[in-house]
Design a protein around this motif. Structure first.
Motif, mmCIF file in Angstrom:
data_model
loop_
_atom_site.group_PDB
_atom_site.id
_atom_site.type_symbol
_atom_site.label_atom_id
_atom_site.label_comp_id
_atom_site.label_asym_id
_atom_site.label_seq_id
_atom_site.Cartn_x
_atom_site.Cartn_y
_atom_site.Cartn_z
ATOM 1 N N GLN A 65 10.666 12.518 17.322
ATOM 2 C CA GLN A 65 10.387 11.065 17.178
ATOM 3 C C GLN A 65 11.446 10.527 16.869
ATOM 4 O O GLN A 65 11.778 9.501 17.454
ATOM 5 N N LEU A 66 12.016 10.935 15.548
ATOM 6 C CA LEU A 66 13.137 9.998 15.105
ATOM 7 C C LEU A 66 14.045 10.255 15.710
ATOM 8 O O LEU A 66 15.280 9.030 16.003
ATOM 9 N N CYS A 67 14.413 11.273 16.561
ATOM 10 C CA CYS A 67 15.763 11.472 17.067
ATOM 11 C C CYS A 67 15.663 10.520 18.547
ATOM 12 O O CYS A 67 16.528 10.047 18.805
ATOM 13 N N LYS A 68 14.522 10.792 19.256
ATOM 14 C CA LYS A 68 14.359 9.916 20.412
ATOM 15 C C LYS A 68 14.345 8.320 20.094
ATOM 16 O O LYS A 68 15.146 7.737 20.797
ATOM 17 N N ASP A 69 13.942 7.822 18.762
ATOM 18 C CA ASP A 69 14.060 6.417 18.507
ATOM 19 C C ASP A 69 15.671 6.115 18.391
ATOM 20 O O ASP A 69 16.055 5.032 18.952
ATOM 21 N N MET A 70 16.450 7.188 17.881
ATOM 22 C CA MET A 70 17.961 6.832 17.599
ATOM 23 C C MET A 70 18.807 7.089 18.926
ATOM 24 O O MET A 70 19.941 7.101 18.966
ATOM 25 N N GLY A 71 18.243 7.580 19.934
ATOM 26 C CA GLY A 71 18.927 7.856 21.249
ATOM 27 C C GLY A 71 19.641 9.309 21.120
ATOM 28 O O GLY A 71 20.672 9.657 21.909
ATOM 29 N N TRP A 72 19.072 10.037 20.245
ATOM 30 C CA TRP A 72 19.750 11.427 20.192
ATOM 31 C C TRP A 72 18.942 12.591 21.042
ATOM 32 O O TRP A 72 17.830 12.297 21.205
ATOM 33 N N ASN A 73 19.578 13.621 21.240
ATOM 34 C CA ASN A 73 18.965 14.555 22.088
ATOM 35 C C ASN A 73 17.947 15.329 20.781
ATOM 36 O O ASN A 73 18.780 16.075 20.104
ATOM 37 N N PRO A 74 16.632 15.415 21.048
ATOM 38 C CA PRO A 74 15.805 15.971 19.999
ATOM 39 C C PRO A 74 15.914 17.663 19.883
ATOM 40 O O PRO A 74 15.890 18.397 18.820
ATOM 41 N N LYS A 75 16.529 18.141 20.990
ATOM 42 C CA LYS A 75 16.822 19.681 21.187
ATOM 43 C C LYS A 75 18.002 19.956 20.481
ATOM 44 O O LYS A 75 19.141 19.430 21.230
ATOM 45 N N ARG A 76 18.014 20.912 19.348
ATOM 46 C CA ARG A 76 19.299 20.970 18.888
ATOM 47 C C ARG A 76 19.963 22.426 18.695
ATOM 48 O O ARG A 76 20.852 22.746 18.168
ATOM 49 N N LYS A 77 18.955 23.223 19.668
ATOM 50 C CA LYS A 77 19.375 24.577 19.482
ATOM 51 C C LYS A 77 20.209 24.995 20.600
ATOM 52 O O LYS A 77 20.184 24.314 21.741
ATOM 53 N N ASN A 78 20.943 26.009 20.665
ATOM 54 C CA ASN A 78 21.693 26.667 21.768
ATOM 55 C C ASN A 78 20.788 27.792 22.667
ATOM 56 O O ASN A 78 20.756 28.870 21.997
ATOM 57 N N GLY A 79 20.584 27.653 23.788
ATOM 58 C CA GLY A 79 19.681 28.401 24.570
ATOM 59 C C GLY A 79 18.062 28.321 24.462
ATOM 60 O O GLY A 79 17.482 27.809 23.278
ATOM 61 N N PHE A 80 17.342 28.761 25.283
ATOM 62 C CA PHE A 80 15.793 28.760 25.447
ATOM 63 C C PHE A 80 15.124 29.317 24.326
ATOM 64 O O PHE A 80 14.351 28.840 23.523
ATOM 65 N N TRP A 81 15.619 30.422 23.983
ATOM 66 C CA TRP A 81 14.749 31.437 22.870
ATOM 67 C C TRP A 81 15.068 31.042 21.481
ATOM 68 O O TRP A 81 14.116 30.678 20.811
ATOM 69 N N ALA A 82 16.458 30.382 21.288
ATOM 70 C CA ALA A 82 16.637 29.809 20.029
ATOM 71 C C ALA A 82 15.936 28.307 19.985
ATOM 72 O O ALA A 82 15.202 28.209 18.889
ATOM 73 N N GLU A 83 15.970 27.876 21.002
ATOM 74 C CA GLU A 83 15.060 26.622 20.697
ATOM 75 C C GLU A 83 13.548 26.529 20.524
ATOM 76 O O GLU A 83 13.097 25.832 19.867
ATOM 77 N N TRP A 84 13.031 27.708 21.040
ATOM 78 C CA TRP A 84 11.682 27.799 20.791
ATOM 79 C C TRP A 84 11.222 28.595 19.581
ATOM 80 O O TRP A 84 10.048 28.349 18.947
ATOM 81 N N PHE A 85 12.107 29.675 19.477
ATOM 82 C CA PHE A 85 11.598 30.566 18.159
ATOM 83 C C PHE A 85 12.030 30.560 16.928
ATOM 84 O O PHE A 85 11.875 31.090 15.916
ATOM 85 N N GLN A 86 13.410 29.930 17.058
ATOM 86 C CA GLN A 86 14.410 30.040 15.698
ATOM 87 C C GLN A 86 13.941 28.867 14.721
ATOM 88 O O GLN A 86 13.477 27.986 15.345
ATOM 89 N N PRO A 87 13.746 29.043 13.389
ATOM 90 C CA PRO A 87 13.185 27.996 12.800
ATOM 91 C C PRO A 87 14.262 26.829 12.755
ATOM 92 O O PRO A 87 15.394 26.938 12.984
ATOM 93 N N TYR A 88 13.673 25.686 12.481
ATOM 94 C CA TYR A 88 14.567 24.494 12.689
ATOM 95 C C TYR A 88 14.813 24.051 11.199
ATOM 96 O O TYR A 88 14.085 24.333 10.087
ATOM 97 N N GLY A 89 16.086 23.638 10.787
ATOM 98 C CA GLY A 89 16.575 23.252 9.481
ATOM 99 C C GLY A 89 17.388 22.155 9.427
ATOM 100 O O GLY A 89 17.709 21.629 10.411
ATOM 101 N N PRO A 90 17.829 21.717 8.049
ATOM 102 C CA PRO A 90 18.878 20.532 8.058
ATOM 103 C C PRO A 90 20.053 20.481 8.901
ATOM 104 O O PRO A 90 20.619 19.640 9.332
ATOM 105 N N MET A 91 20.628 21.881 8.796
ATOM 106 C CA MET A 91 21.573 22.015 9.491
ATOM 107 C C MET A 91 21.804 21.971 11.255
ATOM 108 O O MET A 91 22.697 21.957 11.899
ATOM 109 N N ASP A 92 20.519 21.679 11.531
ATOM 110 C CA ASP A 92 20.418 21.632 12.988
ATOM 111 C C ASP A 92 20.580 20.036 13.408
ATOM 112 O O ASP A 92 20.748 19.623 14.424
ATOM 113 N N TYR A 93 20.659 19.272 12.325
ATOM 114 C CA TYR A 93 20.728 17.538 12.554
ATOM 115 C C TYR A 93 22.033 17.179 12.129
ATOM 116 O O TYR A 93 22.227 15.945 11.934
#
Length: 516
Positions: free
Chosen positions: A488-516
């Motif tokens: 939600q915050l990313c969309k407000d700022m005009g950022w792409n909220p999806k921060r991973k490389n690839g489908f499997w990473a995007e859905w199954f890898q944990p998100y953390g500070p370094m993704d932003y």
């Protein structure tokens, strides 16, 4: 603010130089502002400056780090001690030259709003950045002299876990005055250095009331000093699913279970559509099964059944849980720590603690109340206006502080509150919120109308009630929806909220500070 091209002329006040205050300062500077940070203590770091000697980071350090300032390679522990954490925070402040913006030993006494119109909300029901001014009354703590600063915007970063102790209420003649020993709050204990704390508890029968972070740390320290000859008694009202320090139930890292996009598909979300709602309902058996998987590990690792410490509620209803100090249950096993649960109501007698419905007194010479803090009281009393105080406190005692994006109260103009809701790691969530706030102040986007913000808050309120355990709901917790919140915050700022490389990473890898 009226003219964003002249934003450097605007004055932003930040209250507190803990994690959230430093982040707010850094990101305001990045947008050309020259903020003033008021800090009541003589140093930065917030709760990390005065804490129990044995305290360690309660979050794996990859999740507790600044996105543009990673931990140094020399720090190898997954959960560093509090001195190492403080050094890391100080290094961050030095690296980004934040200290020059901080006024130390300067306590904010009150905030009062001056509006140049008849209402703090315009006719369109919009939340404004530029209508009035805030008067910030501060006190120089060494001299007790006061001064008033007039500012355009205030960022309140006072935190939940300091200054205002949550003291239990007792019946007349049944409180600490009936006790011949000494009663203190964990806040007072945490201010002692190691030697003072050791001498304070040495040779005494100590009872600790409370079983979360500070309660367990204090019990460990007391048991180290006094051993089995004078066991430390811990009174527990509600057992919790406190985690072992490895964060890997049966070898699977918790991040994969609770910090990925896929894990959040199992949770009903505020403002979700029909498809996400159906997915959350369909996947709820999987979420239940994963919770039992984690619970089974905690029960096994901490030997909860043996000590009668299995919680009655599911781990699904916990928000942020404490990490059990290494060797805690070994101390219980050897007898230097004694656990007494179901201590719902208690009082004092001459010789110690009396539990409701129990005839036997828990003999004590020193009682330490690890009963938490009244963060709401601290926050609301900053505001001079009783109307604003009521907004913060709410009419329902179980309510959260109703903040849009966990930052803004729609009816209070030109103020943001950062670092007040609970999550997996305060640093992680505070940083992206401070970036969001800096973009807002810089005019990159606008918040919606007050009516829309209030509707969004109501949706989050519904979510928090749905997934929280009884009265612990008040914690304003977003732990199960980190990715959704950040999206939600990313969309407000005009950022792409999806921060991973690839489908499997995007859905199954944990998100953390370094993704932003």
């Amino acid at each position: 603010m009226a003219n964003f091209n002249d934003r450097k002329k605007e004055v932003i006040a930040i209250i507190g130089a803990g994690i959230s205050g430093l982040l707010a300062c850094k990101y305001c500077i990045s947008k050309g502002f020259d903020p003033i940070v008021f800090e009541s203590e003589s140093s930065i770091g917030g709760v990390w400056t005065k804490t129990i000697e044995s305290t360690k980071l309660q979050t794996p350090k990859p999740v507790y780090q600044f996105s543009d300032f990673p931990w140094p390679d020399s720090v190898t522990e997954m959960c560093p001690d509090h001195k190492t954490v403080l050094e890391y925070i100080e290094s961050y402040a030095t690296h980004f030259d934040l200290v020059r913006h901080i006024k130390f030993n300067t306590k904010v006494l009150s905030l009062s709003y001056e509006d140049d119109s008849s209402s703090s909300i315009n006719g369109a029901g919009e939340w404004n950045l530029c209508k009035g001014k805030w008067n910030v009354t501060v006190q120089d703590t060494p001299t007790l002299s006061t001064q008033v600063y007039q500012v355009d915007f205030v960022v309140v970063c006072v935190g939940r876990f300091s200054q205002v102790a949550n003291m239990p209420e007792f019946r007349p003649s049944n409180g600490p005055e009936a006790f011949e020993g000494q009663v203190i709050h964990s806040m007072d204990y945490s201010k002692m250095d190691s030697k003072t704390a050791t001498n304070f508890v040495k040779g005494k029968q100590v009872a600790v009331v409370g079983f979360q972070r500070s309660g367990m740390d204090i019990a460990m320290e007391c048991s180290t000093v006094n051993g089995v000859e004078r066991p430390c008694t811990v009174l527990i009202r509600t057992p919790h699913w406190n985690l072992p320090a490895d964060f890997s139930p049966w070898g699977l890292k918790l991040g994969y279970l609770y910090s990925s996009r896929f894990s959040e598909l199992m949770v009903h979300k505020p403002g979700e559509g029909l498809l996400l709602s159906l997915l959350a309902t369909t996947l709820s058996p999987l979420r239940w099964a994963l919770s039992k998987y984690v619970e089974s590990y905690i029960k096994h690792k901490n030997r909860l059944a043996k000590y009668g410490m299995v919680p009655e509620h599911s781990i699904l209803n916990e928000c942020s849980v404490a990490v059990v100090p290494e060797g805690f249950y070994d101390r219980v096993e050897e007898g230097s720590i004694k656990l007494i649960k179901k201590a719902e109501c208690f009082g004092f007698s001459k010789e110690g603690i009396v539990l409701e419905g129990e005839a036997e007194t828990i003999k004590s010479e020193l009682v330490i109340l690890a009963t938490g803090f009244k963060g709401i009281d601290k926050l609301k009393h900053i505001f001079e206006s009783t109307k604003y105080q009521e907004f913060i406190a709410g009419s329902d005692d179980s309510a959260t502080v109703p903040l849009y994006r966990e930052c803004i109260y729609p009816q209070i103009p030109q103020v943001a509150i950062i670092g007040f809701s609970e999550s997996i790691a305060t640093l992680y969530t505070s940083e992206i919120r401070c970036r969001w706030l800096a973009e807002l102040l810089d005019g990159k986007f606008k918040v919606p109308s007050i009516k829309v913000m209030e509707k969004d808050i109501a949706e989050w309120d519904k979510y928090q009630k749905r997934y929280s355990y009884n009265k612990y709901y008040r914690k304003s917790c977003i732990a199960a929806l980190h990715v959704w919140h950040n999206d939600q915050l990313c969309k407000d700022m005009g950022w792409n909220p999806k921060r991973k490389n690839g489908f499997w990473a995007e859905w199954f890898q944990p998100y953390g500070p370094m993704d932003y």
